[in-house]
Design an enzyme around this catalytic site. Structure first.
Site, mmCIF file in Angstrom:
data_model
loop_
_atom_site.group_PDB
_atom_site.id
_atom_site.type_symbol
_atom_site.label_atom_id
_atom_site.label_comp_id
_atom_site.label_asym_id
_atom_site.label_seq_id
_atom_site.Cartn_x
_atom_site.Cartn_y
_atom_site.Cartn_z
ATOM 1 N N TYR A 159 3.543 2.848 1.215
ATOM 2 C CA TYR A 159 4.492 2.756 2.336
ATOM 3 C C TYR A 159 5.026 4.125 2.750
ATOM 4 O O TYR A 159 6.231 4.317 2.906
ATOM 5 C CB TYR A 159 5.650 1.814 1.975
ATOM 6 C CG TYR A 159 5.215 0.360 1.927
ATOM 7 C CD1 TYR A 159 5.052 -0.351 3.106
ATOM 8 C CD2 TYR A 159 4.940 -0.274 0.723
ATOM 9 C CE1 TYR A 159 4.636 -1.674 3.086
ATOM 10 C CE2 TYR A 159 4.516 -1.595 0.684
ATOM 11 C CZ TYR A 159 4.369 -2.288 1.874
ATOM 12 O OH TYR A 159 3.946 -3.590 1.846
ATOM 13 N N TYR A 180 8.405 -12.478 -1.087
ATOM 14 C CA TYR A 180 7.365 -11.432 -1.133
ATOM 15 C C TYR A 180 6.305 -11.863 -2.148
ATOM 16 O O TYR A 180 6.637 -12.233 -3.280
ATOM 17 C CB TYR A 180 7.961 -10.077 -1.550
ATOM 18 C CG TYR A 180 6.882 -9.004 -1.647
ATOM 19 C CD1 TYR A 180 6.408 -8.370 -0.494
ATOM 20 C CD2 TYR A 180 6.302 -8.681 -2.871
ATOM 21 C CE1 TYR A 180 5.392 -7.431 -0.565
ATOM 22 C CE2 TYR A 180 5.282 -7.738 -2.955
ATOM 23 C CZ TYR A 180 4.830 -7.112 -1.802
ATOM 24 O OH TYR A 180 3.818 -6.190 -1.870
ATOM 25 N N ASP A 207 5.424 -18.064 -8.230
ATOM 26 C CA ASP A 207 5.029 -16.659 -8.361
ATOM 27 C C ASP A 207 6.057 -15.971 -9.265
ATOM 28 O O ASP A 207 7.152 -15.624 -8.833
ATOM 29 C CB ASP A 207 4.991 -16.024 -6.964
ATOM 30 C CG ASP A 207 4.658 -14.537 -7.015
ATOM 31 O OD1 ASP A 207 4.671 -13.963 -8.113
ATOM 32 O OD2 ASP A 207 4.410 -13.947 -5.935
ATOM 33 N N LYS A 214 2.462 -7.692 -13.297
ATOM 34 C CA LYS A 214 3.434 -6.645 -13.600
ATOM 35 C C LYS A 214 3.637 -6.401 -15.103
ATOM 36 O O LYS A 214 2.944 -5.595 -15.702
ATOM 37 C CB LYS A 214 4.772 -6.961 -12.924
ATOM 38 C CG LYS A 214 4.733 -6.727 -11.410
ATOM 39 C CD LYS A 214 6.125 -6.783 -10.824
ATOM 40 C CE LYS A 214 6.124 -6.671 -9.321
ATOM 41 N NZ LYS A 214 5.924 -5.329 -8.818
HETATM 42 C C1 PLP Z 1 6.803 -11.730 -6.632
HETATM 43 C C2 PLP Z 1 5.653 -10.802 -6.424
HETATM 44 N N1 PLP Z 1 4.422 -11.302 -6.168
HETATM 45 C C3 PLP Z 1 3.376 -10.515 -5.992
HETATM 46 C C4 PLP Z 1 3.473 -9.139 -6.055
HETATM 47 C C5 PLP Z 1 2.257 -8.279 -5.823
HETATM 48 O O1 PLP Z 1 1.884 -7.677 -7.009
HETATM 49 P P1 PLP Z 1 0.950 -6.361 -6.974
HETATM 50 O O2 PLP Z 1 1.777 -5.279 -6.379
HETATM 51 O O3 PLP Z 1 0.611 -6.134 -8.425
HETATM 52 O O4 PLP Z 1 -0.238 -6.700 -6.162
HETATM 53 C C6 PLP Z 1 4.717 -8.576 -6.307
HETATM 54 C C7 PLP Z 1 4.889 -7.107 -6.349
HETATM 55 O O5 PLP Z 1 5.965 -6.561 -6.197
HETATM 56 C C8 PLP Z 1 5.844 -9.417 -6.505
HETATM 57 O O6 PLP Z 1 7.074 -8.934 -6.729
#
Ligand code: PLP
Length: 426
Positions: A14, A141, A242, A271
């Site tokens: 970004y 997100y 998620d 993560k």
């Molecule tokens: C809730 C959530 N899902 C998916 C992702 C995407 O993960 P990545 O950056 O490893 O592709 C993130 C990343 O910040 C996230 O916070």
């Protein structure tokens, strides 16, 4: 370090190639500290985007990586298996909600989300139903790849840039009742209405349980999640959680869905899975989902990345699971939460502060004005901390091993920034 080359040729996340912002050169990291090229040490409040939960250069994780690299660092996963993957999946399933029985290993959080969406689509295809839509929440997100982006907040992720290419899904209002507030049943009204209206075209609901991360750092009431689970059951719709940001103790529970005592049909993790050492993610599914998907026309789940089940990443992730199994994370995140609950309310006296909130090892200060990234970042570095805000959100997600002193230093640096008007854009 050749920072001029970096500035001229390397695209950071970004950032603009026309007006690149300052990048701070890190040469090493130990425990909770990042060490800059000039020897400056910074207390890390970000856990490298919420992943290095045990801190940097952890001896147990280092040992696991060294041991594995001497055996095999990568081998294809098609037709081949190995102990690192088996051990990791055993431990992962032991921690995960007990209805989940199958693990699909993937490369990154966004890919885990893509995989979960594909699973849901294949599930309904196998049942002979056409269900091309997903229902999700505003302010969410889920990643930067196309399908993940299509279920991310349309304004935050600037859907308009990709109009005509990005699939259009259904967005319900995000929950308004905060985690610590009295539950307001009306919070579910829009979600209920959207589900009622579109249920026969919806393959699954996807959302971040309890904490909406990069879409707004919003911490919401567990009753919302309970409501979502029972509505999904009522309409026979799959629920994808998620937990890429919230998984592995970040909210004070191993998985955030435990705050609401519910279980998903599909779960995404990433993560902190490897303790932040390298990229690896997983999508877990119930037996019913997996069996239905594989009983369909394709006869299998249609996905298979080159680095699937990478042994090096799996070995380190297994070592991270071993650290979590000592259960120290519970005391650590509880202590961090207690410190946030003591220090953050004091900041509300400042006129720039719109709200403060916290849960587990997450502390958020929302301001009335957006930050001036270049200025605030320099101030944080001067104060000996690493905090990277976005928009009006200055937040901390420190490693679990952070001491009370570390947390105080982070909050004091935020307090110092609030006192400097140059840190904010009018
Ligand atoms: C809730 C959530 N899902 C998916 C992702 C995407 O993960 P990545 O950056 O490893 O592709 C993130 C990343 O910040 C996230 O916070």
């Amino acid at each position: 370090m050749d920072l001029a080359f970096d500035r001229r040729h390397i695209w950071h996340p970004y950032t603009s190639t026309l007006t690149p912002l300052t990048c701070y050169p890190v040469r090493a990291a130990h425990g909770v500290e990042l060490e800059l090229e000039d020897g400056t040490k910074l207390v890390d409040g970000m856990s490298s985007w919420w992943s290095t939960i045990h801190g940097y250069n952890h001896p147990h994780l280092n040992q696991a990586a060294h041991n594995q690299i001497d055996q095999v660092s990568h081998v294809m996963f098609g037709g081949i298996t190995h102990t690192p993957a088996i051990e990791l999946c055993k431990k992962l399933l032991a921690f995960a909600p007990d209805n989940l029985e199958h693990v699909f290993l993937a490369d990154s959080g966004s890919v885990a989300v893509e995989v979960s969406l594909k699973m849901a689509l294949q599930y309904w295809h196998a049942k002979g139903e056409k269900r091309p839509k997903f229902l999700t929440l505003r302010d969410g997100y889920h990643g930067d790849t196309f399908a993940a982006m299509s279920v991310t907040d349309p304004d935050n992720s600037m859907h308009s840039l990709y109009k005509g290419f990005l699939p259009e899904h259904i967005f319900a209002a995000s929950p308004k009742t905060g985690y610590w507030q009295e539950w307001d049943e009306k919070d579910l009204d829009d979600f209920k209405a959207k589900l009622e209206q579109h249920h026969d075209e919806i393959a699954a609901v996807i959302l971040e349980p309890i904490v909406q991360g990069a879409g707004g750092m919003r911490i919401y009431h567990p009753r919302f999640l309970q409501g979502v689970r029972s509505l999904c059951d009522q309409y026979g719709i799959l629920l994808i959680l998620d937990e890429i940001a919230t998984g592995f103790g970040r909210t004070g529970k191993m998985f955030a869905c435990e705050h609401a005592s519910i279980q998903p049909d599909i779960l995404c993790v990433g993560k902190a899975l490897t303790g932040g050492y390298m990229t690896l993610s997983a999508t877990l599914a119930s037996k019913q989902v997996a069996d239905t998907v594989c009983g369909g026309e394709a006869g299998c789940f249609m996905h298979g990345p080159t680095f699937m089940g990478n042994p090096l990443a799996c070995a380190v992730a297994t070592a991270s699971m071993e650290l979590l199994a000592t259960n120290q994370w519970q005391t650590q995140t509880q202590q961090i939460e207690t410190t946030f609950s003591r220090l953050l309310p004091e900041l509300t006296a400042h006129p720039l502060v719109a709200d403060v909130r916290w849960l587990g090892a997450i502390g958020v200060v929302e301001t009335h004005k957006p930050v001036n990234m270049e200025v605030i970042q320099a101030l944080f570095v001067e104060k000996g901390v690493w905090i990277r805000p976005f928009g009006k959100l200055i937040y901390m997600m420190p490693p679990y091993i952070s001491s009370e002193e570390n947390i105080k230093q982070l909050v004091q640096a935020i307090e110092a920034a609030l006192k400097q008007s140059e840190c904010f854009i009018n």
